[in-house]
Each structure stands twice: as C-alpha cells, then as structure tokens.
Write an enzyme that holds these catalytic residues in place. Structure first.
Site, mmCIF file in Angstrom:
data_model
loop_
_atom_site.group_PDB
_atom_site.id
_atom_site.type_symbol
_atom_site.label_atom_id
_atom_site.label_comp_id
_atom_site.label_asym_id
_atom_site.label_seq_id
_atom_site.Cartn_x
_atom_site.Cartn_y
_atom_site.Cartn_z
ATOM 1 N N LYS A 18 -10.789 -16.103 -40.773
ATOM 2 C CA LYS A 18 -10.980 -17.198 -41.737
ATOM 3 C C LYS A 18 -12.298 -17.013 -42.511
ATOM 4 O O LYS A 18 -13.283 -16.567 -41.924
ATOM 5 C CB LYS A 18 -11.026 -18.510 -40.935
ATOM 6 C CG LYS A 18 -10.962 -19.758 -41.733
ATOM 7 C CD LYS A 18 -11.116 -20.980 -40.836
ATOM 8 C CE LYS A 18 -12.553 -21.189 -40.412
ATOM 9 N NZ LYS A 18 -12.850 -22.497 -39.830
ATOM 10 N N LYS B 35 -18.509 -20.283 -43.196
ATOM 11 C CA LYS B 35 -19.942 -20.309 -43.499
ATOM 12 C C LYS B 35 -20.747 -19.654 -42.392
ATOM 13 O O LYS B 35 -21.895 -19.273 -42.588
ATOM 14 C CB LYS B 35 -20.419 -21.742 -43.751
ATOM 15 C CG LYS B 35 -20.093 -22.748 -42.670
ATOM 16 C CD LYS B 35 -20.363 -24.182 -43.140
ATOM 17 C CE LYS B 35 -19.373 -25.147 -42.509
ATOM 18 N NZ LYS B 35 -19.249 -26.420 -43.182
ATOM 19 N N LYS C 53 -15.955 -22.034 -30.323
ATOM 20 C CA LYS C 53 -17.384 -22.328 -30.532
ATOM 21 C C LYS C 53 -18.177 -22.250 -29.244
ATOM 22 O O LYS C 53 -19.335 -21.838 -29.248
ATOM 23 C CB LYS C 53 -17.566 -23.715 -31.160
ATOM 24 C CG LYS C 53 -17.231 -23.744 -32.635
ATOM 25 C CD LYS C 53 -17.927 -24.928 -33.291
ATOM 26 C CE LYS C 53 -17.792 -24.876 -34.798
ATOM 27 N NZ LYS C 53 -18.336 -26.077 -35.450
HETATM 28 P P1 TYM Z 1 -15.294 -28.114 -41.599
HETATM 29 O O1 TYM Z 1 -16.601 -28.729 -41.972
HETATM 30 O O2 TYM Z 1 -15.297 -26.897 -40.771
HETATM 31 O O3 TYM Z 1 -14.450 -27.798 -42.905
HETATM 32 C C1 TYM Z 1 -14.235 -28.789 -43.890
HETATM 33 C C2 TYM Z 1 -12.852 -28.648 -44.502
HETATM 34 O O4 TYM Z 1 -12.722 -27.361 -45.103
HETATM 35 C C3 TYM Z 1 -11.546 -26.729 -44.601
HETATM 36 N N1 TYM Z 1 -11.777 -25.276 -44.521
HETATM 37 C C4 TYM Z 1 -10.949 -24.362 -45.008
HETATM 38 N N2 TYM Z 1 -9.778 -24.478 -45.660
HETATM 39 C C5 TYM Z 1 -9.170 -23.325 -46.034
HETATM 40 N N3 TYM Z 1 -9.670 -22.091 -45.784
HETATM 41 C C6 TYM Z 1 -10.840 -21.931 -45.124
HETATM 42 N N4 TYM Z 1 -11.341 -20.716 -44.901
HETATM 43 C C7 TYM Z 1 -11.549 -23.101 -44.703
HETATM 44 N N5 TYM Z 1 -12.718 -23.321 -44.057
HETATM 45 C C8 TYM Z 1 -12.843 -24.661 -43.946
HETATM 46 C C9 TYM Z 1 -11.334 -27.336 -43.221
HETATM 47 O O5 TYM Z 1 -9.992 -27.199 -42.788
HETATM 48 C C10 TYM Z 1 -11.724 -28.777 -43.467
HETATM 49 O O6 TYM Z 1 -10.658 -29.510 -44.033
HETATM 50 N N6 TYM Z 1 -13.764 -31.130 -37.937
HETATM 51 C C11 TYM Z 1 -13.872 -30.996 -39.382
HETATM 52 C C12 TYM Z 1 -14.696 -32.094 -40.025
HETATM 53 C C13 TYM Z 1 -14.250 -33.485 -39.714
HETATM 54 C C14 TYM Z 1 -13.097 -34.106 -40.229
HETATM 55 C C15 TYM Z 1 -13.112 -35.427 -39.680
HETATM 56 C C16 TYM Z 1 -12.071 -33.692 -41.086
HETATM 57 C C17 TYM Z 1 -14.888 -34.376 -38.896
HETATM 58 N N7 TYM Z 1 -14.215 -35.544 -38.901
HETATM 59 C C18 TYM Z 1 -12.098 -36.345 -39.981
HETATM 60 C C19 TYM Z 1 -11.052 -34.622 -41.377
HETATM 61 C C20 TYM Z 1 -11.071 -35.919 -40.828
HETATM 62 C C21 TYM Z 1 -14.546 -29.662 -39.667
HETATM 63 O O7 TYM Z 1 -15.248 -29.117 -38.866
HETATM 64 O O8 TYM Z 1 -14.353 -29.224 -40.934
#
Ligand code: TYM
Length: 349
Positions: free
Chosen positions: A211, A214, A128
C-alpha cells in the site's frame, strides 16, 4: 444510499462520518481513497439534506509516539489539506477528535463491549505491533474501539474509507450489534463502510504489492500532497513498471500490479473508469503514459499544495475553524452519549 442502508433510514437518518490520522504527511492514497470522496459526500449531503462530519483523529495518532509540536503542526496541516481539497466548514463539520470528549467517553463503554479476541484479529494491530506486541501501547490495541466510538457517537450510517479500513468498520458493526443485543435496544446503527471508486487501495510506486503509505521508508514510494510539480513528475518517471505496453482491456492488467496501480491512479484523477482509460491509452508504452499521468497529477495536486501552504501561514484561522466545528460536533454527540449512559445504567444528575 445503497439498498442495504435503505432499511436503516427508517430509524436512522443518513449521516456520514470519516477521519484521518494526523500522523504526518498526507499521501495521494489518502487523497484519492478518502479526502476527495469526502468532498463528494459533502456535496451530496448538502443536496440530499444530511450531515457530513470529518475529523482529524489526533487521539488515534498518539497510539504510537508523536512529538507534541509535530502533532500540533500535522493536525493543522491535515485541516489545511481537508479545506484545500474542497471541504468547506460552512457545508461540513470539520474538527479535531480530542476537542470532543464524548469520543473517548463512548470508547470506554465500547472497551467493555468489545472482546479481546476481536481486537487480536485486527490486521492493523498485527502489522503495527509487529513481533513485539508486549511492548505496544494499550491504546494501539484498543484503537478500533475508539474508532467505533468516533462513528457511533454521531449515529453515523455511512463511512467513506479506503480498503484498508474495512475490517475496522466491520468491527464497528459488531460492537453496535453486541451493544444493541446486550442491552435489548435498537440504539446504534449498523454502519455501512463505503469503499468505492478506482482508488480504494493506491499502491506504492516502488512495489505494486504494498500500500502507498506515509510510513514507507522510501519517499519515492509515495506522492505527498505537499510535493511540488518536479517531485511529482520525478516520482512518476521513476515508478516501477514492467516492460510491456499497456493493454486495451482491464483483463490485461491481471498479474501486472504496478501497471494496474498507475492506470487506477490515472482513472481516479481523471474521473474516468478503468475501461475508458484503457480504451484511450491501450498500446502505449510507459515512456508515453507516465508523462500523461504526471501532467494530470500535477494539474490536480499543485493547487492543493499551494492552498495548503497558504492556509498554514494562518494557524489561528485554522484553529478557529476547527474550534467551531468541535462545537457543532458536540451538539450531536452529547445527547447520544447521555442516552448511552442511561441505557448502560449510569446515574446522571
Ligand atoms: P488513515 O489515517 O491511515 O488513512 C485515512 C484514510 O485514507 C485511506 N488511505 C488510503 N486509501 C487508498 N489507498 C491508500 N494507499 C490509502 N492510504 C490511506 C484510509 O483507508 C482512510 O480512509 N483508522 C483510520 C482513521 C480513523 C477513522 C475513524 C476512519 C479513525 N477513526 C472513523 C473512519 C471513521 C486510519 O488510520 O486512517
């Protein structure tokens, strides 16, 4: 619960936490890798008697610039997405990170436990921040420390996430272990990442090595939860593939990332494993398989997008739901933060 976590349950009751950033647009990757599995955990929690907590992590979203009005809308849209996917505020705690200040309070303490070198190794930070790290926000660098606080302020033992979050959960474990060692306590659980199912890493429809995200500049690379039936079918029809027919065994998907991705998506949506999907579709050309995939994707996602649109008509109701969720979350987080302050040596009146 896995064997590894069985030891923990002697001191730490099972509790599930996970979060998603309201940084705009939910994808099929978020749905299959996270949201749908949250619903399974919610039901399991209900049957087995443990709490499940799901969050819109708005404070994480602002580690990169967000337009304020857009952020508010996206946060409500994510809440609507959670509910439309099957999360029920009567069964699980559903809330907005910034409404529970204990997250940021604990994150500060973790900023003093975590080491710079740990943060520098995070691949999400490197991706990022890109080449211009000096210009990235300090919040983006400290992001995993807030994430550890999200989890540990509830003493959560299990965190369902997609594959891309594994490294952050490992860092959460390192922070818990170092805190416990530094202060000579056994206070924070060593959390388990729960990465399971056929769709832990849903890939781009245009490039099987990337991957589904969004933030991909091409909308054709992803399926959005707000896409209508025509858009979904069109994106699947145009998805990149190779010229071969589908194999009848998983081994035949090696070195065929695009084919593997579509089969994984089909397996996850149909609730089957990859072997049984291939037993069914092995030998078919993509011209035959893609409409099957489009049908199942539309059947699955259309009711969700319709329900999301309906919920978005009533933003006050959404705000009331997440407000109540935040109260419930604080009931758990507050005593854990207070105890942390005691351990660290803060005077409390
Ligand atoms: P984020 O917002 O990028 O994504 C949310 C969740 O979706 C999953 N994900 C995917 N799984 C499979 N294939 C994909 N292409 C894909 N894109 C996204 C992510 O693995 C995630 O589970 N840092 C985290 C948010 C967060 C969090 C937390 C998660 C903040 N605090 C505490 C768990 C516990 C994030 O950016 O997810």
């Amino acid at each position: 619960m896995s064997d590894a976590s069985a030891n923990q349950t002697t001191k730490f009751q099972p509790r599930v936490f996970s979060g998603i950033q309201p940084s705009g647009g939910l994808t099929l990757g978020n749905y299959l890798g996270a949201m749908r599995r949250f619903v399974d955990w919610q039901e399991r929690g209900l049957n087995e008697g443990f709490e499940t907590i799901f969050c819109m992590v708005d404070l994480h979203a602002i580690t990169v610039w967000q337009d304020p009005e857009a952020l508010r809308r996206q946060t409500r849209e994510l809440a609507a997405g959670y509910i439309a996917s099957g999360l029920d505020p009567a069964k699980a705690i559903l809330f907005n990170q910034s409404q529970v200040p204990e997250h940021t309070q604990l994150a500060w303490i973790f900023n003093c436990v975590a080491r710079m070198g740990w943060m520098q190794r995070m691949t999400q930070w490197k991706d990022k921040a890109g080449k211009n790290q000096q210009n990235a926000s300090l919040g983006l660098f400290a992001y995993p420390s807030l994430m550890a606080a999200d989890i540990l302020v509830y003493h959560a033992t299990h965190v369902p996430v997609g594959e891309d979050q594994k490294q952050h959960i490992e860092l959460t474990r390192d922070i818990a272990i170092k805190f416990n060692n530094d202060y000579g306590v056994d206070f924070f659980p060593v959390t388990e990442p729960v990465i399971e199912g056929a769709a832990t890493r849903v890939m781009s429809l245009r490039d099987g090595s990337k991957k589904m995200s969004k933030s991909d500049p091409s909308d054709m690379a992803r399926i959005n939860l707000t896409d209508d039936a025509d858009a979904i079918a069109n994106k699947i029809r145009k998805a990149r593939t190779d010229p071969e027919a589908l194999p009848s065994e998983a081994k035949g998907l090696e070195d065929r990332p695009e084919a593997r991705n579509l089969v994984n998506i089909y397996a996850a949506l149909s609730g089957k494993d990859v072997d049984s999907v291939l037993a069914e579709v092995g030998g078919k050309q993509f011209s035959e398989f893609k409409p099957m995939l489009a049908d199942i994707a539309v059947a699955h996602l259309s009711p969700i997008s319709t329900e999301m649109a309906r919920l978005m008509e009533a933003p006050d109701e959404i705000d009331a739901i997440i407000g109540k969720g935040a109260e419930k979350a604080r009931e758990i987080a507050e005593p854990i933060l207070k105890k942390t302050y005691d351990i660290v040596g803060m005077i409390r009146s």
